[in-house]
Design an enzyme around this catalytic site. Structure first.
Site, PDB file in Angstrom:
ATOM      1  N   ASP A 162       5.276  -6.964   2.970  1.00  0.00           N
ATOM      2  CA  ASP A 162       4.427  -5.803   2.814  1.00  0.00           C
ATOM      3  C   ASP A 162       4.969  -4.284   1.917  1.00  0.00           C
ATOM      4  O   ASP A 162       6.408  -4.369   1.731  1.00  0.00           O
ATOM      5  CB  ASP A 162       4.377  -5.692   3.958  1.00  0.00           C
ATOM      6  CG  ASP A 162       2.672  -4.743   4.046  1.00  0.00           C
ATOM      7  OD1 ASP A 162       2.189  -4.346   2.733  1.00  0.00           O
ATOM      8  OD2 ASP A 162       1.845  -4.950   4.845  1.00  0.00           O
ATOM      9  N   GLU A 195       3.174  -7.688  -1.709  1.00  0.00           N
ATOM     10  CA  GLU A 195       1.688  -6.774  -2.280  1.00  0.00           C
ATOM     11  C   GLU A 195       2.447  -5.439  -3.306  1.00  0.00           C
ATOM     12  O   GLU A 195       2.158  -4.474  -3.102  1.00  0.00           O
ATOM     13  CB  GLU A 195       1.388  -6.077  -0.806  1.00  0.00           C
ATOM     14  CG  GLU A 195       1.536  -6.905   0.346  1.00  0.00           C
ATOM     15  CD  GLU A 195       1.071  -6.767   0.935  1.00  0.00           C
ATOM     16  OE1 GLU A 195      -0.617  -5.796   1.526  1.00  0.00           O
ATOM     17  OE2 GLU A 195       0.024  -7.610   2.041  1.00  0.00           O
ATOM     18  N   TRP A 196       3.091  -6.055  -4.159  1.00  0.00           N
ATOM     19  CA  TRP A 196       3.399  -4.813  -4.938  1.00  0.00           C
ATOM     20  C   TRP A 196       2.779  -4.406  -5.565  1.00  0.00           C
ATOM     21  O   TRP A 196       2.513  -3.201  -5.977  1.00  0.00           O
ATOM     22  CB  TRP A 196       4.677  -5.947  -5.969  1.00  0.00           C
ATOM     23  CG  TRP A 196       5.789  -5.384  -6.720  1.00  0.00           C
ATOM     24  CD1 TRP A 196       5.937  -3.994  -7.499  1.00  0.00           C
ATOM     25  CD2 TRP A 196       6.658  -5.800  -7.687  1.00  0.00           C
ATOM     26  NE1 TRP A 196       6.839  -4.095  -7.659  1.00  0.00           N
ATOM     27  CE2 TRP A 196       7.215  -5.247  -8.341  1.00  0.00           C
ATOM     28  CE3 TRP A 196       6.706  -7.702  -7.801  1.00  0.00           C
ATOM     29  CZ2 TRP A 196       8.502  -5.321  -9.407  1.00  0.00           C
ATOM     30  CZ3 TRP A 196       7.850  -7.634  -8.581  1.00  0.00           C
ATOM     31  CH2 TRP A 196       9.036  -7.087  -8.857  1.00  0.00           C
ATOM     32  N   PRO A 197       2.184  -4.919  -6.343  1.00  0.00           N
ATOM     33  CA  PRO A 197       0.842  -4.859  -7.101  1.00  0.00           C
ATOM     34  C   PRO A 197      -0.449  -3.410  -6.562  1.00  0.00           C
ATOM     35  O   PRO A 197      -0.285  -2.701  -7.075  1.00  0.00           O
ATOM     36  CB  PRO A 197       0.246  -5.410  -7.651  1.00  0.00           C
ATOM     37  CG  PRO A 197       0.142  -6.939  -7.165  1.00  0.00           C
ATOM     38  CD  PRO A 197       1.698  -6.826  -6.881  1.00  0.00           C
ATOM     39  N   TYR A 199       0.648  -1.795  -4.151  1.00  0.00           N
ATOM     40  CA  TYR A 199       1.707  -0.490  -3.774  1.00  0.00           C
ATOM     41  C   TYR A 199       1.465   0.262  -5.060  1.00  0.00           C
ATOM     42  O   TYR A 199       2.115   1.362  -5.152  1.00  0.00           O
ATOM     43  CB  TYR A 199       2.783  -0.173  -3.017  1.00  0.00           C
ATOM     44  CG  TYR A 199       2.474  -1.033  -1.704  1.00  0.00           C
ATOM     45  CD1 TYR A 199       2.254   0.312  -0.510  1.00  0.00           C
ATOM     46  CD2 TYR A 199       1.948  -2.153  -1.374  1.00  0.00           C
ATOM     47  CE1 TYR A 199       1.837  -0.309   0.861  1.00  0.00           C
ATOM     48  CE2 TYR A 199       1.841  -2.681  -0.092  1.00  0.00           C
ATOM     49  CZ  TYR A 199       1.487  -1.432   0.514  1.00  0.00           C
ATOM     50  OH  TYR A 199       1.049  -1.332   2.343  1.00  0.00           O
ATOM     51  N   ASP A 223      -7.138  -4.079   2.124  1.00  0.00           N
ATOM     52  CA  ASP A 223      -7.332  -5.351   3.325  1.00  0.00           C
ATOM     53  C   ASP A 223      -7.897  -5.256   3.255  1.00  0.00           C
ATOM     54  O   ASP A 223      -9.072  -4.665   3.432  1.00  0.00           O
ATOM     55  CB  ASP A 223      -6.898  -4.678   4.465  1.00  0.00           C
ATOM     56  CG  ASP A 223      -4.697  -4.448   4.434  1.00  0.00           C
ATOM     57  OD1 ASP A 223      -4.509  -4.852   3.995  1.00  0.00           O
ATOM     58  OD2 ASP A 223      -4.559  -4.155   6.129  1.00  0.00           O
TER      59      ASP A 223
END
Length: 352
Positions: A162, A195-197, A199, A223
């Site tokens: 995450d 979940e890089w893109p 954030y 989510d």
């Protein structure tokens, strides 16, 4: 006509080869991963005395593993049993390593992984690029190599990583890169879920070419929740941004629209069918978040539908996309490999 068909085959093969060349080089996730993940249904339940069946504990994952074998989920292709946030103790151990909560996971993650593996399944686990997870447990910041080695020593097969509490965009990107390299250095095959893109997007357009070089699949949007409005918002966002995200997906790296919530409480039958169909067309990872111990026969039939799973798992790995929207009618299409999938989804002979 024959020459045109040959040229088309060459173009598709070249595109697939290029996508593979740009993917994370760990040999994993050649088709979208499938499994079960606790988060949407069970969230951060930690009070095992008050609500033991909803508590995030080793017993929850043991029971899900048992059901996945007994009820045909493993045989349908769902192979990962994934732990999300809230599995950890509040602090690291005396050697600086992450540790499971001793009351809720008294046997430890290694023993749980051994049990899951004995069932012919794989174990996923969760951590965070920042100094704290989204729920406030210890994150992996400044511990990337140590945590990767710890997960490998436990026999973990997938890491969901995450992006909470990362500080700056530079630290976020550095953390995702470093954990990817650290996982590969362990020598263990560990699927890397990012979940890089998601954030990045509020402030910066993601570089999907780079992200695919480090991650096996990645989240782009908020989510999912157990409601049609949540499903619809994901589909709308995906259609709006498809020009930038569809082309990058393929074997080894996938856009992840988040969990399947089929079998819970918030979707009608038609809405559940729609989620399953759209996730298949989008070549999305299929991670259920529901209670498999008490799922309805109808939801089970839908989630285990062989024809839909065959479309999702097509080896060509081309993500589908929206081709038209007229009022409430949507049209989506996906190119499949020749000779694969159910007959309704197979390309016509002149397309091969």
């Amino acid at each position: 006509m024959a020459a045109a068909r040959g040229a088309l085959r060459w173009v598709l093969a070249a595109a697939a080869a290029l996508a593979a060349a740009l993917a994370l080089d760990n040999g994993l996730a050649r088709t979208p991963p499938m499994g079960w993940l606790h988060w949407e249904r069970f969230l951060c339940g930690t009070d095992c005395a008050a609500d033991p069946r909803r508590c995030v504990s080793e017993w929850l994952f043991v029971e899900m593993a048992d059901v996945m074998v007994a009820e045909g989920w493993r045989d349908a292709g769902y192979e990962f049993v994934c732990i999300d946030d809230c599995w950890m103790a509040p602090t690291r151990d005396e050697r600086g390593r992450l540790q499971a909560d001793p009351k809720r996971f008294p046997s430890g993650i290694r023993r749980l992984a051994d049990y899951v593996h004995s069932k012919g399944l794989k174990l996923g686990i969760y951590s965070d690029v920042g100094n704290k997870t989204c729920a406030g447990f210890p994150g992996s910041y400044n511990h990337y190599d140590l945590d990767a080695q710890t997960f490998a020593s436990w026999g973990v097969d997938l890491l969901k990583f995450d992006g909470c509490n990362s500080g700056t965009l530079e630290l976020l990107a550095e953390g995702y890169r470093r954990m990817s390299l650290a996982l590969n250095k362990t020598g263990r095959s560990i699927v890397y879920s990012c979940e890089w893109p998601f954030y990045l997007r509020p402030l910066q357009q993601p570089n999907y070419t780079e992200i695919k070089q480090y991650c096996n699949h990645w989240r782009n949007f908020f989510d999912v929740y157990d409601s049609w409005s949540s499903i619809k918002s994901i589909l709308d966002w995906t259609a709006l941004h498809q020009d930038s995200i569809v082309k990058i997906a393929g074997p080894g790296g996938w856009n992840d629209p988040d969990m399947l919530v089929i079998g819970n409480f918030g979707l009608s039958w038609d809405q559940a069918v729609t989620q399953m169909a759209m996730w298949a067309i989008m070549a999305a990872p299929l991670f259920m978040s529901n209670d498999l111990r008490r799922i309805s026969p109808e939801a089970k039939w839908l989630l285990q539908n062989k024809e839909t799973i065959a479309i999702n798992q097509d080896p060509l790995g081309k993500q589908g996309y929206q081709i038209t929207k007229v009022y409430f009618l949507l049209g989506r299409t996906r190119t499949l490999s020749c000779g694969s999938g159910p007959w309704l989804a197979k390309p016509m002979p002149w397309q091969c």
